[in-house]
Scaffold this active site. Structure first.
Site, mmCIF file in Angstrom:
data_model
loop_
_atom_site.group_PDB
_atom_site.id
_atom_site.type_symbol
_atom_site.label_atom_id
_atom_site.label_comp_id
_atom_site.label_asym_id
_atom_site.label_seq_id
_atom_site.Cartn_x
_atom_site.Cartn_y
_atom_site.Cartn_z
ATOM 1 N N GLY A 223 -6.289 10.548 -3.089
ATOM 2 C CA GLY A 223 -6.928 10.432 -1.775
ATOM 3 C C GLY A 223 -6.578 11.582 -0.852
ATOM 4 O O GLY A 223 -6.167 12.661 -1.284
ATOM 5 N N THR B 44 -2.016 3.481 4.716
ATOM 6 C CA THR B 44 -1.098 4.591 4.508
ATOM 7 C C THR B 44 -0.122 4.566 5.653
ATOM 8 O O THR B 44 -0.510 4.213 6.762
ATOM 9 C CB THR B 44 -1.892 5.915 4.591
ATOM 10 O OG1 THR B 44 -2.776 5.976 3.480
ATOM 11 C CG2 THR B 44 -0.995 7.136 4.585
ATOM 12 N N SER C 66 0.796 -1.231 0.000
ATOM 13 C CA SER C 66 0.000 0.000 0.000
ATOM 14 C C SER C 66 0.824 1.273 0.000
ATOM 15 O O SER C 66 0.270 2.361 0.149
ATOM 16 C CB SER C 66 -0.936 -0.004 1.210
ATOM 17 O OG SER C 66 -0.187 -0.138 2.386
ATOM 18 N N THR D 227 1.452 6.985 0.502
ATOM 19 C CA THR D 227 0.588 5.850 0.161
ATOM 20 C C THR D 227 0.498 5.636 -1.345
ATOM 21 O O THR D 227 0.750 6.559 -2.124
ATOM 22 C CB THR D 227 -0.839 6.099 0.707
ATOM 23 O OG1 THR D 227 -1.622 4.921 0.568
ATOM 24 C CG2 THR D 227 -1.547 7.210 -0.031
ATOM 25 N N THR E 102 -5.238 7.431 8.253
ATOM 26 C CA THR E 102 -5.173 6.295 7.337
ATOM 27 C C THR E 102 -6.603 5.809 7.123
ATOM 28 O O THR E 102 -7.482 6.078 7.937
ATOM 29 C CB THR E 102 -4.292 5.158 7.896
ATOM 30 O OG1 THR E 102 -4.261 4.078 6.955
ATOM 31 C CG2 THR E 102 -4.801 4.629 9.224
ATOM 32 N N GLY E 103 -6.818 5.105 6.038
ATOM 33 C CA GLY E 103 -8.161 4.616 5.763
ATOM 34 C C GLY E 103 -8.751 5.301 4.549
ATOM 35 O O GLY E 103 -8.028 5.921 3.769
ATOM 36 N N ARG F 134 -7.665 9.029 -9.521
ATOM 37 C CA ARG F 134 -8.140 9.294 -8.160
ATOM 38 C C ARG F 134 -6.970 9.676 -7.246
ATOM 39 O O ARG F 134 -5.925 9.050 -7.235
ATOM 40 C CB ARG F 134 -8.839 8.060 -7.615
ATOM 41 C CG ARG F 134 -9.444 8.225 -6.211
ATOM 42 C CD ARG F 134 -8.536 7.706 -5.125
ATOM 43 N NE ARG F 134 -9.188 7.643 -3.819
ATOM 44 C CZ ARG F 134 -8.537 7.371 -2.690
ATOM 45 N NH1 ARG F 134 -7.243 7.139 -2.725
ATOM 46 N NH2 ARG F 134 -9.167 7.326 -1.545
HETATM 47 N N1 ASP Z 1 -5.859 7.094 2.879
HETATM 48 C C1 ASP Z 1 -5.471 6.373 1.710
HETATM 49 C C2 ASP Z 1 -6.271 6.839 0.550
HETATM 50 O O1 ASP Z 1 -7.456 7.053 0.671
HETATM 51 C C3 ASP Z 1 -5.575 4.901 1.807
HETATM 52 C C4 ASP Z 1 -5.424 4.260 3.162
HETATM 53 O O2 ASP Z 1 -4.802 4.765 4.058
HETATM 54 O O3 ASP Z 1 -5.965 3.196 3.367
HETATM 55 O O4 ASP Z 1 -5.715 6.949 -0.517
#
Ligand code: ASP
Length: 334
Positions: free
Chosen positions: A223, A193, A91, A211, A244-245, A221
């Site tokens: 993020g 991330t 990731s 990330t 993160t997320g 895209r």
């Molecule tokens: N925050 C990251 C994104 O949306 C991905 C992640 O941390 O899971 O690109």
């Protein structure tokens, strides 16, 4: 390098515009008139490094910088570079899972204790976006470069272009192509991330975030991770936060900035992270159950907080000479 000249032109143009609109006629407020941040006293210690997920080697690399008396900025960059270079980390950086077209696109941002910021998004072919983001911060008058422009800038700065799609991440993509489950519905690790925050021995805070974003995202895209205030934010008067997320939720609530501002108003890092998660819950009352978000925060006193939407979010902390992984508290109890 044309950047210096461009910087001069931009500054001159901005100066002319401000003078002609009479903006400079207003007297700026003095620093004394700006209310000071409320930073709670506490029992935290410095130096400190905290990173999202199981990133033991990253916090260790950052701690090594701090132990030698290095800056929080150097520490967070060193930390973020560890998973970026790891082909087994699906990731971040090299080996990150690609987008829907099979292209690995990277997002990153960095902030120092003076409030300087740099970011890159939709960057391809460069393993260390965090270091390109730092160059954007230090070598240009801009904050963010994207796509081809970011790549050209990186190459000018001496970075080397390489193929970031490893055999393993290509295989995951080919598997995914077979049944094309919608965004977020894959079973294996399809996002994450590294957000990393450090407080150095001088009491200064910096942060970094890097990330490859959501796996199999639409081409183009971007993020939350490269967005200053969303994926990461630092105000050295108060503290720092990172996320993160699922970036869409973080962006819509400007999570990291929100956390720092809540700390400015007197909340502890833990309370601030919890409130930022509750903001997502309120705005996304149904969807937040399906897509995870986690926040980390630190303040000037070396106190930290961590909170996620659901069970499973964890963080790695280096403090008092110890480097360990911990589970974060979470909103959904089951
Ligand atoms: N925050 C990251 C994104 O949306 C991905 C992640 O941390 O899971 O690109």
């Amino acid at each position: 390098m044309t950047i210096k000249r461009r910087k001069f032109i931009q500054q001159s143009v901005a100066g002319t515009a401000m003078a002609s609109t009479g903006l400079w006629a207003c007297q700026p407020a003095t620093n004394d008139e700006i209310p000071a941040a409320v930073v709670p006293q506490s029992s935290g210690t410095m130096p400190l490094v905290i990173a999202t997920w199981d990133n033991f080697e990253a916090t260790q690399a950052a701690a090594k910088v701090l132990e030698k008396g290095g800056s929080a900025l150097d520490a967070v960059e060193a930390g973020a570079r560890v998973p970026e270079a790891d082909p087994n980390d699906l990731s971040v950086g090299l080996g990150g899972l690609p987008d829907i077209k099979g292209v690995v696109t990277l997002d990153a941002c960095i902030m120092d204790d003076l409030g300087n910021a740099g970011a890159v998004c939709f960057l391809q072919g460069i393993k260390h976006p965090i270091s390109v983001a730092r160059k954007v911060m230090e070598q240009t008058s801009h904050v963010m470069l994207s796509g081809q422009g970011a790549l050209e800038f990186a190459l000018e700065q001496g970075f080397v272009e390489e193929n970031l799609l490893t055999v393993s991440s290509k295989k995951h993509w080919e598997e995914w192509l077979k049944d094309q489950k919608p965004f977020g519905e894959t079973n294996f690790e399809n996002h994450d991330t590294i957000g990393i925050l450090a407080l150095d021995a001088q009491g200064n805070i910096s942060g970094a975030c890097t990330t490859s974003g959501m796996a199999f995202k639409l081409h183009g895209r971007v993020g939350d991770s490269p967005i200053i205030g969303a994926g990461m934010y630092v105000d050295n008067e108060v503290g720092g936060a990172c996320a993160t997320g699922v970036g869409e939720y973080v962006m819509k609530t400007l999570g990291s900035f929100l956390i720092v501002e809540l700390m400015r108003q007197g909340k502890s890092p833990q309370e601030a992270c919890e409130e930022a998660i509750k903001r997502i819950v309120k705005r996304q009352p149904k969807l937040y159950r399906e897509y995870e978000v986690g926040y980390l925060a630190i303040n000037k006193s070396g106190v930290y907080g961590a909170y996620g939407t659901e069970k499973g979010f964890e963080y790695t902390l280096y403090q008092d000479g110890e480097n360990n992984k911990y589970p974060a508290e979470h909103f959904l109890k089951s």
